[in-house]
Design a protein around this motif. Structure first.
Motif, PDB file in Angstrom:
ATOM      1  N   GLU A  48      -8.475   3.190  -3.107  1.00 29.62           N
ATOM      2  CA  GLU A  48      -8.604   2.788  -1.804  1.00 29.62           C
ATOM      3  C   GLU A  48     -10.223   3.567  -1.274  1.00 29.62           C
ATOM      4  O   GLU A  48     -10.238   4.485  -1.770  1.00 29.62           O
ATOM      5  N   HIS A  87      -5.360  -1.436   7.033  1.00 30.94           N
ATOM      6  CA  HIS A  87      -4.753  -1.057   8.356  1.00 30.94           C
ATOM      7  C   HIS A  87      -5.442  -2.209   9.250  1.00 30.94           C
ATOM      8  O   HIS A  87      -5.514  -1.770  10.373  1.00 30.94           O
ATOM      9  N   HIS A 107       0.913  -1.111  -0.202  1.00 36.13           N
ATOM     10  CA  HIS A 107      -0.097   0.055  -0.012  1.00 36.13           C
ATOM     11  C   HIS A 107       0.913   1.356  -0.026  1.00 36.13           C
ATOM     12  O   HIS A 107       1.231   1.748   0.955  1.00 36.13           O
ATOM     13  N   HIS A 148       0.987   5.531  -1.775  1.00 37.30           N
ATOM     14  CA  HIS A 148      -0.155   6.326  -2.396  1.00 37.30           C
ATOM     15  C   HIS A 148       1.027   7.174  -3.554  1.00 37.30           C
ATOM     16  O   HIS A 148       2.140   6.939  -3.332  1.00 37.30           O
TER      17      HIS A 148
HETATM   18 ZN   LIG Z   1      -4.113   4.586   1.840  1.00 37.39          ZN
END
Ligand SMILES: [Zn+2]
Length: 186
Positions: A121, A180, A6, A8
């Motif tokens: 996401e 998460h 993950h 960005h």
């Molecule tokens: Zn994120």
């Protein structure tokens, strides 16, 4: 091979590649980014950039403005991946609140056509927005092994996680990543 599940979009792309190299990471799963705190100068610039993100998270932008922002973010992300195709795999963003047909069209046009490997996401700000994910589940259930990536800590609550579990049970063929891992909510 080490894959970061993950990240960005970080600008410029060369900085992101440098960070991957420093960390010994071979590939990253890349998500679009609304704010770019990394390119701001000074505290005021940083505050302004983060204020734009909080507006997005609070759902204060109009539906049209939100769609346009996502399209711009997706173009930026696609461009990033095109420069380093062996280092990134993309997940494409999809707006909530569209009809099933509009959602399917969006996924085809901006996610499948861009050769992205999943959708996300999503950062649902309320239980209502978790329920809106049902349309997304329906739209991706046409594809095989096409995962959804959902942010599951604040502002998502325990009741939101339970609603999400119900959707997972309703659509067992859709792989869902609880981003998460629910954080403190476990
Ligand atoms: Zn994120």
């Amino acid at each position: 091979m080490i894959i970061d599940s993950h990240e960005h979009v970080m600008l410029p792309v060369e900085t992101q590649i440098e960070k991957l190299n420093q960390a010994g990471v071979d590939k990253a799963i890349l998500f679009p980014s609304a704010p770019h705190p990394e390119r701001t100068i000074g505290l005021d610039g940083l505050k302004a950039e983060m204020a734009a993100l909080y507006k997005v998270l609070a759902g204060e932008n109009s539906k049209e403005a939100n769609k346009q922002r996502l399209i711009n973010n997706l173009i930026e992300q696609k461009d990033h991946i095109k420069k380093y195709p062996d280092r990134f795999l993309g997940f494409g963003a999809v707006p909530l609140g569209l009809s099933k047909e509009e959602t399917k069209e969006w996924i085809f046009q901006y996610v499948i056509q861009s050769d992205f490997k999943g959708v996300g996401e999503f950062t649902p700000g309320s239980d209502e927005q978790i329920r809106q994910l049902q349309v997304i589940f329906e739209a991706v259930s046409d594809y095989e092994n096409f995962p959804l990536w959902i942010h599951t800590f604040n502002p998502v609550t325990m009741s939101g996680i339970k609603l999400l579990m119900e959707l997972c049970e309703q659509f067992p063929n859709v792989p869902v990543i609880f981003g998460h891992i629910g954080c403190t909510l476990w």
